[in-house]
Design a protein around this motif. Sequence first.
Motif, PDB file in Angstrom:
ATOM      1  N   LYS A 114      23.394 -47.414 -53.378  1.00 63.04           N
ATOM      2  CA  LYS A 114      23.387 -47.326 -54.843  1.00 63.04           C
ATOM      3  C   LYS A 114      22.861 -45.991 -55.324  1.00 63.04           C
ATOM      4  O   LYS A 114      23.422 -45.372 -56.229  1.00 63.04           O
ATOM      5  CB  LYS A 114      22.551 -48.463 -55.436  1.00 63.04           C
ATOM      6  N   ASP A 155      14.580 -48.406 -62.324  1.00 71.00           N
ATOM      7  CA  ASP A 155      14.924 -49.738 -61.840  1.00 71.00           C
ATOM      8  C   ASP A 155      15.215 -50.629 -63.051  1.00 71.00           C
ATOM      9  O   ASP A 155      14.861 -50.286 -64.185  1.00 71.00           O
ATOM     10  CB  ASP A 155      13.768 -50.337 -61.027  1.00 71.00           C
ATOM     11  N   ASP A 156      15.790 -51.795 -62.792  1.00 68.50           N
ATOM     12  CA  ASP A 156      16.129 -52.679 -63.908  1.00 68.50           C
ATOM     13  C   ASP A 156      14.938 -53.478 -64.425  1.00 68.50           C
ATOM     14  O   ASP A 156      15.077 -54.291 -65.347  1.00 68.50           O
ATOM     15  CB  ASP A 156      17.301 -53.613 -63.533  1.00 68.50           C
ATOM     16  N   ASP A 157      13.741 -53.254 -63.838  1.00 69.47           N
ATOM     17  CA  ASP A 157      12.536 -53.842 -64.423  1.00 69.47           C
ATOM     18  C   ASP A 157      11.695 -52.756 -65.097  1.00 69.47           C
ATOM     19  O   ASP A 157      10.493 -52.926 -65.304  1.00 69.47           O
ATOM     20  CB  ASP A 157      11.724 -54.656 -63.392  1.00 69.47           C
ATOM     21  N   TYR A 201      20.448 -60.144 -61.044  1.00 68.86           N
ATOM     22  CA  TYR A 201      19.543 -59.753 -62.133  1.00 68.86           C
ATOM     23  C   TYR A 201      20.270 -59.453 -63.439  1.00 68.86           C
ATOM     24  O   TYR A 201      19.619 -59.077 -64.415  1.00 68.86           O
ATOM     25  CB  TYR A 201      18.713 -58.524 -61.715  1.00 68.86           C
ATOM     26  N   GLY A 208      21.601 -57.003 -51.839  1.00 68.30           N
ATOM     27  CA  GLY A 208      20.463 -57.228 -50.964  1.00 68.30           C
ATOM     28  C   GLY A 208      19.466 -56.106 -51.092  1.00 68.30           C
ATOM     29  O   GLY A 208      19.825 -54.967 -51.370  1.00 68.30           O
ATOM     30  N   HIS A 209      18.216 -56.466 -50.878  1.00 70.18           N
ATOM     31  CA  HIS A 209      17.119 -55.516 -51.053  1.00 70.18           C
ATOM     32  C   HIS A 209      16.778 -54.911 -49.706  1.00 70.18           C
ATOM     33  O   HIS A 209      15.708 -55.110 -49.158  1.00 70.18           O
ATOM     34  CB  HIS A 209      15.915 -56.261 -51.657  1.00 70.18           C
ATOM     35  N   ARG A 218      17.232 -59.386 -66.020  1.00 75.32           N
ATOM     36  CA  ARG A 218      16.729 -58.029 -66.250  1.00 75.32           C
ATOM     37  C   ARG A 218      17.680 -57.161 -67.079  1.00 75.32           C
ATOM     38  O   ARG A 218      17.255 -56.479 -68.015  1.00 75.32           O
ATOM     39  CB  ARG A 218      16.466 -57.366 -64.903  1.00 75.32           C
ATOM     40  N   HIS A 243       5.358 -51.311 -61.495  1.00 78.75           N
ATOM     41  CA  HIS A 243       4.501 -52.499 -61.458  1.00 78.75           C
ATOM     42  C   HIS A 243       3.576 -52.510 -60.250  1.00 78.75           C
ATOM     43  O   HIS A 243       2.882 -53.486 -60.005  1.00 78.75           O
ATOM     44  CB  HIS A 243       5.327 -53.783 -61.552  1.00 78.75           C
ATOM     45  N   LYS A 272      19.381 -48.942 -61.618  1.00 76.52           N
ATOM     46  CA  LYS A 272      19.855 -49.699 -60.456  1.00 76.52           C
ATOM     47  C   LYS A 272      19.677 -51.181 -60.715  1.00 76.52           C
ATOM     48  O   LYS A 272      18.578 -51.631 -61.063  1.00 76.52           O
ATOM     49  CB  LYS A 272      19.040 -49.287 -59.227  1.00 76.52           C
ATOM     50  N   THR A 273      20.747 -51.937 -60.549  1.00 82.81           N
ATOM     51  CA  THR A 273      20.623 -53.377 -60.736  1.00 82.81           C
ATOM     52  C   THR A 273      21.453 -54.105 -59.685  1.00 82.81           C
ATOM     53  O   THR A 273      22.038 -53.467 -58.794  1.00 82.81           O
ATOM     54  CB  THR A 273      20.995 -53.790 -62.184  1.00 82.81           C
ATOM     55  N   THR A 274      21.480 -55.415 -59.762  1.00 87.90           N
ATOM     56  CA  THR A 274      22.208 -56.227 -58.792  1.00 87.90           C
ATOM     57  C   THR A 274      22.683 -57.505 -59.478  1.00 87.90           C
ATOM     58  O   THR A 274      22.098 -57.933 -60.475  1.00 87.90           O
ATOM     59  CB  THR A 274      21.329 -56.511 -57.558  1.00 87.90           C
ATOM     60  N   LEU A 309      20.275 -50.175 -50.832  1.00 87.96           N
ATOM     61  CA  LEU A 309      19.573 -49.416 -51.864  1.00 87.96           C
ATOM     62  C   LEU A 309      19.979 -47.951 -51.826  1.00 87.96           C
ATOM     63  O   LEU A 309      20.222 -47.330 -52.857  1.00 87.96           O
ATOM     64  CB  LEU A 309      18.055 -49.573 -51.715  1.00 87.96           C
TER      65      LEU A 309
HETATM   66  N1  UDP Z   1      17.809 -54.504 -56.171  1.00 89.66           N
HETATM   67  C1  UDP Z   1      19.086 -54.353 -55.656  1.00 89.66           C
HETATM   68  N2  UDP Z   1      19.551 -55.289 -54.788  1.00 89.66           N
HETATM   69  C2  UDP Z   1      18.826 -56.389 -54.445  1.00 89.66           C
HETATM   70  C3  UDP Z   1      17.518 -56.529 -54.959  1.00 89.66           C
HETATM   71  C4  UDP Z   1      17.036 -55.564 -55.818  1.00 89.66           C
HETATM   72  O1  UDP Z   1      19.765 -53.380 -55.983  1.00 89.66           O
HETATM   73  O2  UDP Z   1      19.305 -57.202 -53.691  1.00 89.66           O
HETATM   74  C5  UDP Z   1      17.307 -53.516 -57.129  1.00 89.66           C
HETATM   75  C6  UDP Z   1      16.769 -54.165 -58.392  1.00 89.66           C
HETATM   76  O3  UDP Z   1      17.804 -54.386 -59.300  1.00 89.66           O
HETATM   77  C7  UDP Z   1      15.741 -53.156 -58.847  1.00 89.66           C
HETATM   78  C8  UDP Z   1      15.239 -52.543 -57.539  1.00 89.66           C
HETATM   79  O4  UDP Z   1      16.233 -52.824 -56.556  1.00 89.66           O
HETATM   80  O5  UDP Z   1      16.325 -52.146 -59.651  1.00 89.66           O
HETATM   81  C9  UDP Z   1      13.911 -53.108 -57.112  1.00 89.66           C
HETATM   82  O6  UDP Z   1      14.017 -54.500 -56.983  1.00 89.66           O
HETATM   83  P1  UDP Z   1      12.802 -55.480 -57.278  1.00 89.66           P
HETATM   84  O7  UDP Z   1      12.172 -55.113 -58.585  1.00 89.66           O
HETATM   85  O8  UDP Z   1      13.318 -56.884 -57.174  1.00 89.66           O
HETATM   86  O9  UDP Z   1      11.806 -55.259 -56.063  1.00 89.66           O
HETATM   87  P2  UDP Z   1      10.580 -54.270 -55.852  1.00 89.66           P
HETATM   88  O10 UDP Z   1      11.073 -53.261 -54.867  1.00 89.66           O
HETATM   89  O11 UDP Z   1      10.214 -53.661 -57.172  1.00 89.66           O
HETATM   90  O12 UDP Z   1       9.513 -55.153 -55.324  1.00 89.66           O
END
Ligand code: UDP
Length: 283
Positions: free
Chosen positions: A81, A101-103, A25, A72-73, A29, A222, A20-22, A78
Amino acid sequence: VTATPQPPITELDDIFISVKTTKNYHDTRLALIIKTWFQLARDQTWFFTDTDDAYYQEKTKGHLINTNCSQGHFQEALCCKMSAELDVFLASGKKWFCHFDDDNYVNVPRLVKLLDEYSPSVDWYLGKPSIFSPLEIHLDSYPTTTHKNKTASEKISFWFATGGAGFCLSRALTMKMLPIAGGGKFISIGRKIRFPDDVTMGFIIEHLLKVPLRIVENFHSHLEPMEHIRPDTFPDQVSFSYAHMRNQWNVVKVDGFDLAKDPKRFYSLHCKLFPYFSFCPPR
Ligand code: UDP
Ligand code: MN
């Protein structure tokens, strides 16, 4: 001579790896993944994003999918996707669906070895929670079979695999999910319970289908301190991650390139695991 029945052998090509990416990133990423572990699973890995991007479409040899989900997160974007990931997997005919995830750094051979220990024709939900007890939620307006017209408030609890650590589902399990969560219905379920995609996945699998999460410790998000993963165990880990929080990096502690060149430590990790890779220093 009678042949002894062998367990089904899982190969890389049996696995559908979705990331999953955006838009925001892609240059950070996504580019890092493409230079490292993607090179070990180019035909099996697909990126689910929210825009067209000719540059990365070329870099991934056509493996970038524009879901048309909003950027958007937030819950709806989400789940949109994840729904697309699931539907593309269902149509792929592959034996295993693995989301990351992309990280995430995915240790591709270790992922194959993990799935080789399980049968894709048995229901499997493999992943790792990041909480120490099952999630408890109140379902206030979710229609139940017992209270058709009432808005029943029901307290339920279930485990879910953290999306940011990665998780895998067997084909058998996804076939059971198909009638309730396929064809975009995943989004409606997420909207009803008002939780993010990974929680929605746990709700569908553990609560609705009663298939328990099998905890696999080798997945890492993480939300755990990355420096606790011992270097001698790197080959045994399925996934790694990184995050920059409160002016500090939570990254894998690994020797290699200097921090300025490799702040997320993925190049160094990649060279630890695959020392003969093109960009790794001669040994
Ligand atoms: N993501 C997304 N849209 C957004 C922000 C994040 O699809 O607007 C995806 C992002 O690419 C990653 C996952 O959601 O695969 C988690 O994002 P992030 O690592 O920034 O946040 P976390 O939830 O880990 O704190
Ligand atoms: Mn993250």
